[in-house]
Design a protein around this motif. Structure first.
Motif, PDB file in Angstrom:
ATOM      1  N   GLN A   1       0.830  -1.191   0.000  1.00 12.73           N
ATOM      2  CA  GLN A   1       0.000   0.000   0.000  1.00 12.73           C
ATOM      3  C   GLN A   1       0.873   1.252   0.000  1.00 12.73           C
ATOM      4  OE1 GLN A   1      -3.431  -0.181  -0.116  1.00 12.73           O
ATOM      5  NE2 GLN A   1      -3.176  -2.409  -0.276  1.00 12.73           N
ATOM      6  N   PHE A   2       0.411   2.277  -0.679  1.00 10.78           N
ATOM      7  CA  PHE A   2       1.081   3.574  -0.675  1.00 10.78           C
ATOM      8  C   PHE A   2       0.184   4.600   0.006  1.00 10.78           C
ATOM      9  CE2 PHE A   2       2.576   1.586  -4.710  1.00 10.78           C
ATOM     10  CZ  PHE A   2       3.935   1.538  -4.434  1.00 10.78           C
ATOM     11  N   SER A   3       0.784   5.452   0.830  1.00  9.62           N
ATOM     12  CA  SER A   3       0.035   6.596   1.334  1.00  9.62           C
ATOM     13  C   SER A   3      -0.157   7.570   0.182  1.00  9.62           C
ATOM     14  CB  SER A   3       0.803   7.278   2.468  1.00  9.62           C
ATOM     15  OG  SER A   3       1.993   7.882   1.968  1.00  9.62           O
ATOM     16  N   ALA A   4      -1.041   8.534   0.356  1.00  5.64           N
ATOM     17  CA  ALA A   4      -1.266   9.530  -0.695  1.00  5.64           C
ATOM     18  C   ALA A   4       0.024  10.271  -1.018  1.00  5.64           C
ATOM     19  CB  ALA A   4      -2.357  10.501  -0.269  1.00  5.64           C
ATOM     20  N   ALA A   5       0.800  10.578   0.011  1.00  4.92           N
ATOM     21  CA  ALA A   5       2.057  11.296  -0.198  1.00  4.92           C
ATOM     22  C   ALA A   5       3.065  10.429  -0.937  1.00  4.92           C
ATOM     23  CB  ALA A   5       2.627  11.752   1.149  1.00  4.92           C
ATOM     24  N   GLU A   6       3.138   9.154  -0.562  1.00  4.45           N
ATOM     25  CA  GLU A   6       4.064   8.237  -1.243  1.00  4.45           C
ATOM     26  C   GLU A   6       3.688   8.081  -2.712  1.00  4.45           C
ATOM     27  OE1 GLU A   6       5.590   5.093   2.171  1.00  4.45           O
ATOM     28  OE2 GLU A   6       3.610   4.797   1.236  1.00  4.45           O
ATOM     29  N   LEU A   7       2.398   7.933  -2.980  1.00  4.81           N
ATOM     30  CA  LEU A   7       1.957   7.736  -4.359  1.00  4.81           C
ATOM     31  C   LEU A   7       2.258   8.977  -5.193  1.00  4.81           C
ATOM     32  CD1 LEU A   7       0.599   5.694  -6.210  1.00  4.81           C
ATOM     33  CD2 LEU A   7      -1.606   6.716  -5.613  1.00  4.81           C
ATOM     34  N   ALA A   8       2.061  10.144  -4.619  1.00  2.37           N
ATOM     35  CA  ALA A   8       2.364  11.374  -5.337  1.00  2.37           C
ATOM     36  C   ALA A   8       3.865  11.482  -5.607  1.00  2.37           C
ATOM     37  CB  ALA A   8       1.877  12.583  -4.540  1.00  2.37           C
ATOM     38  N   GLU A   9       4.666  11.113  -4.625  1.00  7.01           N
ATOM     39  CA  GLU A   9       6.115  11.171  -4.789  1.00  7.01           C
ATOM     40  C   GLU A   9       6.587  10.194  -5.861  1.00  7.01           C
ATOM     41  OE1 GLU A   9      10.204  10.222  -2.233  1.00  7.01           O
ATOM     42  OE2 GLU A   9       8.259  10.330  -1.202  1.00  7.01           O
ATOM     43  N   LEU A  10       6.094   8.956  -5.787  1.00  4.32           N
ATOM     44  CA  LEU A  10       6.499   7.947  -6.763  1.00  4.32           C
ATOM     45  C   LEU A  10       6.003   8.323  -8.156  1.00  4.32           C
ATOM     46  CD1 LEU A  10       7.757   5.271  -7.543  1.00  4.32           C
ATOM     47  CD2 LEU A  10       5.670   4.108  -6.741  1.00  4.32           C
ATOM     48  N   GLY A  11       4.771   8.773  -8.247  1.00  6.22           N
ATOM     49  CA  GLY A  11       4.231   9.160  -9.540  1.00  6.22           C
ATOM     50  C   GLY A  11       5.013  10.295 -10.173  1.00  6.22           C
ATOM     51  N   GLY A  12       5.409  11.254  -9.366  1.00  8.42           N
ATOM     52  CA  GLY A  12       6.195  12.359  -9.885  1.00  8.42           C
ATOM     53  C   GLY A  12       7.544  11.898 -10.400  1.00  8.42           C
ATOM     54  N   ALA A  13       8.159  10.971  -9.672  1.00  8.21           N
ATOM     55  CA  ALA A  13       9.459  10.449 -10.095  1.00  8.21           C
ATOM     56  C   ALA A  13       9.341   9.649 -11.392  1.00  8.21           C
ATOM     57  CB  ALA A  13      10.044   9.575  -8.988  1.00  8.21           C
ATOM     58  N   VAL A  14       8.258   8.893 -11.541  1.00  9.41           N
ATOM     59  CA  VAL A  14       8.040   8.125 -12.776  1.00  9.41           C
ATOM     60  C   VAL A  14       7.840   9.070 -13.952  1.00  9.41           C
ATOM     61  CG1 VAL A  14       6.454   6.558 -13.968  1.00  9.41           C
ATOM     62  CG2 VAL A  14       7.121   6.090 -11.601  1.00  9.41           C
ATOM     63  N   ARG A  15       7.038  10.096 -13.755  1.00 15.73           N
ATOM     64  CA  ARG A  15       6.767  11.041 -14.847  1.00 15.73           C
ATOM     65  C   ARG A  15       8.010  11.825 -15.261  1.00 15.73           C
ATOM     66  NH1 ARG A  15       2.118  11.572 -11.708  1.00 15.73           N
ATOM     67  NH2 ARG A  15       2.931  13.432 -10.654  1.00 15.73           N
ATOM     68  N   ALA A  16       8.939  11.972 -14.341  1.00 15.96           N
ATOM     69  CA  ALA A  16      10.162  12.726 -14.644  1.00 15.96           C
ATOM     70  C   ALA A  16      11.124  11.952 -15.534  1.00 15.96           C
ATOM     71  CB  ALA A  16      10.855  13.118 -13.336  1.00 15.96           C
ATOM     72  N   ILE A  17      10.913  10.650 -15.658  1.00 16.93           N
ATOM     73  CA  ILE A  17      11.779   9.809 -16.493  1.00 16.93           C
ATOM     74  C   ILE A  17      11.145   9.655 -17.865  1.00 16.93           C
ATOM     75  CG2 ILE A  17      12.810   7.521 -16.767  1.00 16.93           C
ATOM     76  CD1 ILE A  17      12.755   7.308 -13.661  1.00 16.93           C
ATOM     77  N   LYS A  18      11.791  10.180 -18.874  1.00  9.66           N
ATOM     78  CA  LYS A  18      11.266  10.081 -20.245  1.00  9.66           C
ATOM     79  C   LYS A  18      11.771   8.788 -20.877  1.00  9.66           C
ATOM     80  CE  LYS A  18      10.955  12.491 -24.686  1.00  9.66           C
ATOM     81  NZ  LYS A  18       9.518  12.191 -24.791  1.00  9.66           N
ATOM     82  N   VAL A  19      10.868   7.857 -21.103  1.00  8.95           N
ATOM     83  CA  VAL A  19      11.246   6.570 -21.691  1.00  8.95           C
ATOM     84  C   VAL A  19      11.665   6.769 -23.137  1.00  8.95           C
ATOM     85  CG1 VAL A  19      10.403   4.282 -22.331  1.00  8.95           C
ATOM     86  CG2 VAL A  19       9.747   5.285 -20.129  1.00  8.95           C
ATOM     87  N   GLN A  20      12.790   6.165 -23.489  1.00  6.44           N
ATOM     88  CA  GLN A  20      13.350   6.294 -24.826  1.00  6.44           C
ATOM     89  C   GLN A  20      13.017   5.058 -25.665  1.00  6.44           C
ATOM     90  OE1 GLN A  20      15.032   9.186 -25.625  1.00  6.44           O
ATOM     91  NE2 GLN A  20      14.492   9.851 -23.547  1.00  6.44           N
ATOM     92  N   GLY A  21      12.690   5.274 -26.935  1.00  7.69           N
ATOM     93  CA  GLY A  21      12.415   4.168 -27.841  1.00  7.69           C
ATOM     94  C   GLY A  21      10.943   3.824 -27.908  1.00  7.69           C
ATOM     95  N   ALA A  22      10.578   3.045 -28.922  1.00 10.02           N
ATOM     96  CA  ALA A  22       9.191   2.642 -29.138  1.00 10.02           C
ATOM     97  C   ALA A  22       8.872   1.373 -28.368  1.00 10.02           C
ATOM     98  CB  ALA A  22       8.944   2.411 -30.629  1.00 10.02           C
ATOM     99  N   ARG A  23       7.592   1.200 -28.021  1.00 14.77           N
ATOM    100  CA  ARG A  23       7.203   0.044 -27.204  1.00 14.77           C
ATOM    101  C   ARG A  23       7.141  -1.239 -28.015  1.00 14.77           C
ATOM    102  NH1 ARG A  23       1.256  -1.288 -26.647  1.00 14.77           N
ATOM    103  NH2 ARG A  23       0.127  -0.033 -28.161  1.00 14.77           N
ATOM    104  N   LEU A  24       6.913  -1.138 -29.327  1.00 12.09           N
ATOM    105  CA  LEU A  24       6.807  -2.309 -30.191  1.00 12.09           C
ATOM    106  C   LEU A  24       7.380  -1.964 -31.557  1.00 12.09           C
ATOM    107  CD1 LEU A  24       3.127  -3.376 -29.380  1.00 12.09           C
ATOM    108  CD2 LEU A  24       5.166  -4.711 -28.821  1.00 12.09           C
TER     109      LEU A  24
END
Length: 338
Positions: A299-322
């Motif tokens: 389980q994630f607290s609201a603060a943890e989820l916001a922190e993790l989500g922000g960190a994920v969004r900050a990483i720009k995935v390179q390349g195509a998915r398929l």
């Protein structure tokens, strides 16, 4: 959400991989893999899994057979899905060119599924990919006939265009959409998830572990064998792979923080996005299945989820998915009905 058979505890299904076909690679001969896969399926059920995903294209046909055998002792306590839509010979299982969602073919395909799955109904039947030659209303009509006969209980679409989803839902209420979605591919966040929420449709992410990438099993030195689809996905090539490993490092940090594995964090993050999201990671390994099931308890607290989500969004995935040739089957709109 619309009358969905999925549940929050049952997300680890993916008989697509767990029954016969490795996450990537060729199907194992049934006489070698079936007993092992039956044991994994039984243990998954005993661990709380009640939603198992298959398709006629997996094998082809082999996964449905093994799934049907494996869940037979508890068939009435689980939901089984399968998919039609690729042009597969109904008798031999040979993959033919293109797609086939002609109404008469759908009905014959479902008869084969019922036999292979050793069941009298399919709880959730998906169109695997939109057939650009068949109006979605005709597809819905064929599925609706099967619903009236009790052979299908719910239906859904995979990787469809959004206008097609709306037309399909208007013709016959759609229970679930199945698209790729993970930290490595967040495309559905653009419009698909909002459309599902608006229409009351559940969402089932396939490849929620990024074809194994988000488990931490791949590093910059990893080389993929011939036949492994990751070998031809540009997101796993050279500098792209190196850049994308930032996601793995993020997951490793959070795995320490939450006393979990990177893969469990990736799955728990997906589960936390919406209450109607049910990811389906697949595996042929008992240990991996049990690890994946364990993600449901994180389980994630609201603060943890916001922190993790922000960190994920900050990483720009390179390349195509398929590869482009495969991507061409996603986001397709059905032709108009005349």
């Amino acid at each position: 959400m619309t009358d969905t058979p999925t549940s929050r505890r049952s997300f680890i299904a993916a008989a697509a991989s767990a029954a016969a076909v490795p996450l990537v690679g060729k199907a194992q001969p049934a006489n070698r893999s079936a007993p092992k896969m039956h044991q994994i399926l039984r243990t998954a059920f005993d661990s709380g899994v009640t939603f198992f995903d298959a398709a006629e294209a997996y094998g082809p046909h082999e996964v449905e057979r093994i799934l049907g055998e494996g869940v037979a002792p508890f068939r009435n306590q689980v939901a089984i899905t399968s998919k039609f839509g690729w042009n597969i010979d109904l008798q031999t299982g040979k993959r033919l060119p293109g797609l086939n969602s002609r109404p008469e073919h759908i009905k014959l395909a479902v008869e084969g599924m019922l036999k292979r799955l050793n069941t009298d109904r399919i709880d959730l039947l998906y169109q695997h990919r939109v057939d650009p030659a068949v109006p979605i209303e005709d597809v819905a009509g064929a599925v609706g006939d099967l619903v009236k006969q009790g052979k299908v209980l719910h239906w859904g679409l995979c990787e469809m265009g959004l206008n097609t989803l709306r037309r399909a839902h208007a013709a016959l209420p759609v229970t679930a959409v199945q698209n790729e979605y993970s930290m490595l591919w967040r495309g559905p966040e653009d419009k698909v998830l909002d459309t599902c929420q608006e229409l009351g449709i559940g969402f089932v992410p396939w490849s929620p572990l990024g074809v194994g990438f988000l488990t931490g099993a791949i590093d910059a030195n990893t080389r993929f064998a011939d036949g492994d689809i990751r070998k031809v996905e540009s997101r796993f090539e050279g500098a792209n792979l190196t850049a994308n490993l930032a996601l793995v490092e993020l997951l490793k940090k959070w795995s320490v923080r939450k006393h979990a594995t990177p893969g469990q964090i990736a799955l728990a993050w997906l589960l936390a996005q919406k209450p109607w999201i049910v990811p389906i990671p697949g595996t042929t390994q008992m240990a991996h299945m049990l690890e994946n099931v364990g993600a449901a308890s994180i389980q994630f607290s609201a603060a943890e989820l916001a922190e993790l989500g922000g960190a994920v969004r900050a990483i720009k995935v390179q390349g195509a998915r398929l590869p482009d040739a495969v991507l061409a089957y996603s986001g397709v709109e059905s032709p108009p009905r005349h």
